[in-house]
Design a protein around this motif. Structure first.
Motif, short mmCIF file in Angstrom:
data_model
loop_
_atom_site.label_atom_id
_atom_site.label_comp_id
_atom_site.label_asym_id
_atom_site.label_seq_id
_atom_site.Cartn_x
_atom_site.Cartn_y
_atom_site.Cartn_z
N ALA A 132 0.86 -1.19 0.00
CA ALA A 132 0.00 0.00 0.00
C ALA A 132 0.89 1.24 0.00
N ILE A 133 1.35 1.63 -1.19
CA ILE A 133 2.27 2.78 -1.29
C ILE A 133 1.52 4.07 -1.62
N GLY A 134 0.20 4.01 -1.67
CA GLY A 134 -0.58 5.21 -1.93
C GLY A 134 -1.31 5.21 -3.26
N GLY A 135 -1.34 4.08 -3.93
CA GLY A 135 -2.01 4.00 -5.22
C GLY A 135 -3.51 4.24 -5.15
N ALA A 136 -4.15 3.69 -4.12
CA ALA A 136 -5.59 3.89 -3.98
C ALA A 136 -5.91 5.34 -3.64
N VAL A 137 -5.07 5.96 -2.82
CA VAL A 137 -5.25 7.38 -2.51
C VAL A 137 -5.10 8.21 -3.78
N LEU A 138 -4.09 7.88 -4.58
CA LEU A 138 -3.89 8.59 -5.85
C LEU A 138 -5.10 8.42 -6.76
N ALA A 139 -5.69 7.24 -6.77
CA ALA A 139 -6.87 7.00 -7.60
C ALA A 139 -7.97 8.02 -7.26
N GLY A 140 -8.15 8.27 -5.96
CA GLY A 140 -9.13 9.26 -5.55
C GLY A 140 -8.75 10.66 -5.95
N GLU A 141 -7.46 10.98 -5.82
CA GLU A 141 -6.99 12.34 -6.12
C GLU A 141 -7.13 12.69 -7.60
N VAL A 142 -6.87 11.73 -8.48
CA VAL A 142 -6.93 12.03 -9.92
C VAL A 142 -8.30 11.72 -10.52
N GLY A 143 -9.23 11.23 -9.70
CA GLY A 143 -10.55 10.90 -10.20
C GLY A 143 -10.54 9.72 -11.14
N ALA A 144 -9.78 8.68 -10.80
CA ALA A 144 -9.70 7.50 -11.64
C ALA A 144 -11.05 6.81 -11.77
N VAL A 145 -11.32 6.27 -12.94
CA VAL A 145 -12.53 5.48 -13.12
C VAL A 145 -12.47 4.26 -12.20
N SER A 146 -11.29 3.63 -12.14
CA SER A 146 -11.15 2.41 -11.34
C SER A 146 -9.76 2.33 -10.75
N MET A 187 -9.00 3.16 0.90
CA MET A 187 -10.42 2.88 0.65
C MET A 187 -11.28 4.09 0.92
N GLN A 188 -10.96 4.86 1.93
CA GLN A 188 -11.73 6.08 2.21
C GLN A 188 -11.59 7.07 1.07
N ALA A 189 -10.39 7.18 0.50
CA ALA A 189 -10.17 8.09 -0.62
C ALA A 189 -10.97 7.64 -1.84
N MET A 190 -11.01 6.35 -2.07
CA MET A 190 -11.79 5.81 -3.20
C MET A 190 -13.28 6.05 -2.99
N ALA A 191 -13.75 5.81 -1.78
CA ALA A 191 -15.18 5.99 -1.50
C ALA A 191 -15.59 7.44 -1.70
N LYS A 192 -14.76 8.36 -1.23
CA LYS A 192 -15.07 9.78 -1.34
C LYS A 192 -15.13 10.23 -2.79
N ALA A 193 -14.25 9.67 -3.63
CA ALA A 193 -14.16 10.10 -5.03
C ALA A 193 -15.03 9.28 -5.97
N GLY A 194 -15.67 8.23 -5.47
CA GLY A 194 -16.51 7.40 -6.32
C GLY A 194 -15.73 6.49 -7.26
N VAL A 195 -14.53 6.08 -6.86
CA VAL A 195 -13.69 5.20 -7.68
C VAL A 195 -14.21 3.77 -7.59
N ILE A 196 -14.30 3.11 -8.72
CA ILE A 196 -14.73 1.71 -8.76
C ILE A 196 -13.55 0.81 -8.41
N ALA A 197 -13.80 -0.22 -7.60
CA ALA A 197 -12.76 -1.19 -7.24
C ALA A 197 -12.87 -2.41 -8.15
N ASP A 198 -11.90 -2.58 -9.05
CA ASP A 198 -11.85 -3.77 -9.90
C ASP A 198 -10.97 -4.81 -9.20
N LEU A 199 -11.61 -5.82 -8.63
CA LEU A 199 -10.90 -6.81 -7.82
C LEU A 199 -10.66 -8.08 -8.62
#
Length: 418
Positions: free
Chosen positions: A255-269, A281-293
């Protein structure tokens, strides 16, 4: 006008709407017993109880008997790497001896091994190989998918991969979304100069991809030993400036910050997320990022499984995809990934169905026409050799797909079962 009527459906299960299903809604589907689906020219005109089909509406239609079985929307695989040269079965002894994913990559294997073979193979060879993969996916009920490049790591080969993806999208029955993943690894030519490779990506590769309109998305492998957060941000922001929507391989190993970055740049997923933490996960939830697992990757690499249950609790839309590739997941079996979604993610059957239909459609930008069985949507559906949703998640290792329709046409059928 071509009509087709799928009748004698014992149970039809489908999400409803053209939006992500998150939180409690991830478990919401419509279940219709004794149903039928009528389509004209590949588009659904009626989907509901057989008793509600307007009189005369199916006149002249080709009739397909579902045999009292379960019907769902066609499955959508939102994360694959299926255009590649060679295979990597020779890495099995290394893995059995304890070598990790990054260990193999650092030794010149892994992605770099596939890069070597992909550079050597012709466009025609890559197309033929990938076409066969898509045909196999159809037999498993997968009717649409995303495909990433990323095994070229130079301008010529990345464009070659993307041209193959475009050819497949134009000629194969599958609906296909194309993703540019030039930032998949640092090639040998830029060993010990990852910043230089990022410059090359931004200055040369991305503009060419955008100019030739070869991809809808831009992805990056944000991970220890690959691309760090600042480098990943540069790539994704450069892609956005050229009209490519951001996706990100995040927190697969650390966990080097990729999910946080996803939220910051408004990634689709954000994709993988095996090692993601609460902050991510909180950053993703706030930004509406989809989690492709990608549970089959955890299975193959003998890693922990992404915290899917927590993501649902936080309101993050969850997708389940195969991650088919020659190294970390040499399986394109999305139904098996669905089995793991139940057994390892502890998702409910309804949550799993949404994860491979409407949420996957939203992840790859196809939600306006795919992901549900409703009037106005494309007639992509699967008839299963099963009475209910629970059965196809219970019977792991067996292909219960009986008949597959794509745009109202039968594209896969187990012998004697149409």
């Amino acid at each position: 006008m071509k009509k087709v009527l799928v009748h004698n459906i014992g149970l039809l299960c489908t999400p409803v709407g053209s939006h992500v299903h998150a939180g409690a809604q991830q478990a919401e589907i419509q279940s219709i017993p004794q149903a039928c689906v009528l389509a004209e020219d590949g588009v659904i005109t009626y989907c509901g109880p057989a008793s509600g089909l307007p009189q005369g509406a199916a006149e002249g239609a080709r009739r397909i008997d579902a045999g009292g079985c379960l019907v769902t929307p066609g499955l959508i695989d939102a994360h694959t790497h299926l255009v590649f040269g060679g295979w990597r079965q020779h890495e099995i002894p290394l893995k059995l001896a304890g070598a990790g994913y990054l260990d193999i990559l650092r030794s010149g294997g892994g992605i770099l091994s596939t890069v070597k073979h992909t550079r050597q193979e012709s466009e025609e060879q890559l197309t033929q190989k990938a076409w066969a993969f898509l045909d196999e996916m159809l037999t498993l009920g997968v009717t649409s998918c995303e495909i990433k490049s990323g095994y070229g790591l130079d301008l010529e080969t990345e464009l070659k991969q993307l041209r193959v993806i475009r050819e497949l999208a134009q000629s194969h029955p599958m609906d296909i979304a194309s993703t540019f993943l030039g930032a998949h690894a640092v090639p040998e030519e830029y060993k010990d100069n990852s910043d230089g490779y990022v410059d090359y990506l931004i200055d040369t590769m991305l503009p060419a991809v955008a100019e030739q309109k070869l991809a809808r998305y831009c992805d990056v492998f944000c991970e220890t030993g690959v691309f760090d957060v600042p480098q990943s941000r540069r790539v994704l922001e450069a892609g956005k400036a050229l009209g490519l929507l951001p996706r990100i391989h995040a927190d697969e190993i650390d966990a080097i910050g990729g999910a946080v970055l996803a939220g910051e740049v408004g990634a689709v997923s954000a994709e993988h997320l095996i090692a993601t933490d609460e902050e991510g996960m909180q950053a993703m939830a706030k930004a509406g990022v989809i989690a492709d697992l990608l549970p089959a990757t955890s299975f193959y690499l003998d890693k922990t499984f992404a915290p899917a249950r927590r993501m649902v609790e936080l309101g993050i839309p969850v997708v389940i995809a195969s991650d088919f590739n020659p190294g970390s997941c040499p399986s394109l079996n999305l139904p098996f990934a669905m089995n793991l979604g139940l057994l390892r993610y502890k998702l409910k059957p309804e949550e799993v169905l949404n994860a491979v239909t409407i949420n996957a459609a939203c992840s790859v930008g196809m939600e306006d026409r795919l992901g549900t069985l409703e009037a106005g949507k494309q007639a992509d559906l699967v008839i299963w050799d099963a009475p209910d949703l629970e059965m196809i998640l219970y019977r792991f290792g067996s292909n219960l797909c009986r008949t597959v329709l794509k745009k109202g046409e039968v594209v896969a059928c187990h012998e004697g079962k149409e």
